[in-house]
Write a protein that holds these residues in place. Structure first.
Motif, PDB file in Angstrom:
ATOM      1  N   HIS A 107       1.094  -1.304  -0.116  1.00 34.27           N
ATOM      2  CA  HIS A 107      -0.107   0.076   0.145  1.00 34.27           C
ATOM      3  C   HIS A 107       1.148   1.494   0.182  1.00 34.27           C
ATOM      4  O   HIS A 107       0.320   2.174  -0.697  1.00 34.27           O
ATOM      5  N   LEU A 108       1.695   0.947   0.837  1.00 37.51           N
ATOM      6  CA  LEU A 108       2.630   2.498   0.957  1.00 37.51           C
ATOM      7  C   LEU A 108       2.978   2.966  -0.647  1.00 37.51           C
ATOM      8  O   LEU A 108       3.739   3.815  -0.837  1.00 37.51           O
ATOM      9  N   VAL A 109       3.949   1.568  -1.083  1.00 28.48           N
ATOM     10  CA  VAL A 109       4.563   2.076  -2.248  1.00 28.48           C
ATOM     11  C   VAL A 109       3.580   2.410  -3.519  1.00 28.48           C
ATOM     12  O   VAL A 109       4.147   3.019  -4.251  1.00 28.48           O
ATOM     13  N   ARG A 110       2.331   2.119  -3.519  1.00 29.66           N
ATOM     14  CA  ARG A 110       1.635   2.186  -4.364  1.00 29.66           C
ATOM     15  C   ARG A 110       0.731   3.685  -4.213  1.00 29.66           C
ATOM     16  O   ARG A 110       0.957   4.367  -5.257  1.00 29.66           O
ATOM     17  N   GLN A 111       0.512   4.263  -2.499  1.00 27.03           N
ATOM     18  CA  GLN A 111       0.002   5.535  -2.638  1.00 27.03           C
ATOM     19  C   GLN A 111       1.406   6.309  -2.417  1.00 27.03           C
ATOM     20  O   GLN A 111       1.204   7.227  -2.946  1.00 27.03           O
ATOM     21  N   ARG A 112       2.528   6.178  -1.957  1.00 27.29           N
ATOM     22  CA  ARG A 112       3.831   6.976  -2.822  1.00 27.29           C
ATOM     23  C   ARG A 112       3.723   7.207  -4.481  1.00 27.29           C
ATOM     24  O   ARG A 112       3.586   8.150  -4.428  1.00 27.29           O
ATOM     25  N   LEU A 113       3.709   6.764  -4.872  1.00 29.74           N
ATOM     26  CA  LEU A 113       3.310   7.236  -6.920  1.00 29.74           C
ATOM     27  C   LEU A 113       2.807   7.187  -7.180  1.00 29.74           C
ATOM     28  O   LEU A 113       2.128   6.686  -8.425  1.00 29.74           O
ATOM     29  N   ALA A 114       1.100   7.030  -6.125  1.00 33.13           N
ATOM     30  CA  ALA A 114      -0.161   6.904  -7.033  1.00 33.13           C
ATOM     31  C   ALA A 114       0.160   5.749  -8.120  1.00 33.13           C
ATOM     32  O   ALA A 114      -0.943   5.979  -9.220  1.00 33.13           O
ATOM     33  N   ILE A 115       0.319   4.419  -7.679  1.00 38.64           N
ATOM     34  CA  ILE A 115      -0.176   3.580  -8.374  1.00 38.64           C
ATOM     35  C   ILE A 115      -1.766   2.802  -8.395  1.00 38.64           C
ATOM     36  O   ILE A 115      -1.288   2.587  -7.257  1.00 38.64           O
ATOM     37  N   ARG A 116      -2.195   2.275  -9.225  1.00 37.33           N
ATOM     38  CA  ARG A 116      -3.251   2.071  -9.253  1.00 37.33           C
ATOM     39  C   ARG A 116      -3.300   0.317  -9.291  1.00 37.33           C
ATOM     40  O   ARG A 116      -3.910  -0.859  -9.183  1.00 37.33           O
ATOM     41  N   GLN A 117      -2.071  -0.554  -9.859  1.00 37.37           N
ATOM     42  CA  GLN A 117      -2.064  -1.308 -10.848  1.00 37.37           C
ATOM     43  C   GLN A 117      -2.315  -2.036  -8.856  1.00 37.37           C
ATOM     44  O   GLN A 117      -1.594  -2.124  -8.117  1.00 37.37           O
ATOM     45  N   GLY A 118      -3.310  -3.906  -9.255  1.00 44.90           N
ATOM     46  CA  GLY A 118      -3.770  -4.303  -7.895  1.00 44.90           C
ATOM     47  C   GLY A 118      -2.324  -5.179  -8.226  1.00 44.90           C
ATOM     48  O   GLY A 118      -1.449  -6.073  -8.838  1.00 44.90           O
TER      49      GLY A 118
END
Ligand code: C5P
Length: 329
Positions: A107-118
């Motif tokens: 979650h942290l990595v996705r949030q930091r770079l605004a990534i939506r990939q599941g």
């Protein structure tokens, strides 16, 4: 966004390559050949020293600790999914929930770079839990590093360190692993020269049949067991110079209170010494104990005797993990 375009391009390229390959491959081979999948190993650690220096205003404790990764590892498989969820399937059902650090790391990595990939995270546990071997922290660091490499993310060292520190005090160490002196809460990591004494070539890790809460062990540590950083500095100096540290410097501030509070750990230490371990020390906040051996045959004999007494014992060795441990298929 740059990374998104990269990812879409990679997926398209992969699909094209996979369809070329598939024409010539069996169904079983096809199932294993997809770059939508990434495998990574997460290694355990032992603490050669652990000096607790004192309690801080923020409730944490200042530490000086020399840590080394060992070749006992969890295996993590990351699979790209069509949705934008982070899902976890773990071989230990009690760890298959959103509190698991691997989910928080993703979650942290996705949030930091605004990534939506599941992503689906499959976690095959081998490292005992709540054992003083850093398994949960190592899993979290492995997910950050795997996502960075698999998704080709542009994360600086300080981005990685920020995320790791917010997940837990031991997580920064596992970004590099190997042999290191860790200070502050644990997040100030200084790599040491990768030297390991011959007399410690083989390591037995004995996990008594109890789990110990790290927070409880810190809370119950009397100030009289605090130390300065003398032991950790002496061991760091010796190893950096390619010398075997003095045994009396392999100090763990928690050992006295953990042995006193948990008779199972004291008994296990006595049994290890009784069957021939030359030296035994607590790893982290326990309950795992480690015993170094120079000869494989001796380590194996002691392991077999302890296993016949019903103990959970792993035969391991120091290891310096490399980035190649991330495998993208
Ligand atoms: O950082 P982490 O979440 O792994 O720490 C778990 C608990 O261990 C903390 O909540 C704290 O009670 C204790 N701890 C500490 N000082 C440290 C590391 C951990 O007091 N340096």
């Amino acid at each position: 966004m740059h990374w998104t375009n990269d990812l879409i391009f990679l997926c398209m390229l992969d699909k094209y390559l996979i369809s070329m390959h598939n024409a010539r491959m069996s169904h079983a081979q096809r199932a294993r050949t997809s770059s939508d999948v990434c495998f990574v190993r997460a290694y355990a650690k032992i603490n050669l020293t652990l000096d607790v220096l004192g309690r801080r205003a923020d409730g944490y404790h200042d530490l000086a600790t020399v840590m080394q990764t060992v070749d006992l590892y969890d295996t993590i498989c990351l699979t790209a999914t069509e949705d934008s969820q982070v899902q976890l399937a773990c071989t230990k059902p009690e760890l298959s929930n959103g509190d698991n650090l691997v989910v928080q790391a993703a979650h942290l990595v996705r949030q930091r770079l605004a990534i939506r990939q599941g992503v689906l995270i499959e976690l095959h546990k081998h490292i005992p839990m709540a054992a003083g071997l850093g398994g949960g922290s190592s899993d979290a660091a492995a997910v950050i590093l795997a996502l960075q490499q698999w998704w080709r993310l542009h994360l600086s060292h300080s981005d990685l360190l920020d995320m790791a520190t917010s997940l837990g005090s031991d997580v920064p160490f596992f970004l590099t692993g190997g042999l290191a002196l860790c200070e502050g809460r644990g997040e100030r990591v200084t790599a040491l020269a990768p030297y390991w004494p011959r007399s410690m070539r083989w390591l037995l890790l004995l996990k008594p049949a109890i789990s110990i809460s790290t927070a409880a062990v810190f809370r119950n540590l009397p100030a009289s067991d605090y130390s300065d950083d003398t032991h950790s500095r002496a061991v760091s100096r010796a190893l950096n110079a390619g010398q075997t540290p003095q045994l009396e410097d392999l100090h763990n501030s928690f050992e006295r209170s953990v042995l006193g509070r948990y008779p199972e750990v004291a008994r296990a230490k006595g049994d290890l010494l009784q069957v021939g371990a030359p030296f035994v020390r607590l790893s982290g906040t326990g309950p795992t104990l480690f015993a170094p051996f120079s000869e494989l045959a001796n380590a194996q004999k002691v392991q077999e005797q302890l296993q016949s007494q019903g103990y959970e014992v792993y035969l391991s060795r120091a290891i310096h993990p490399k980035m190649v441990d991330v495998n993208v298929y």
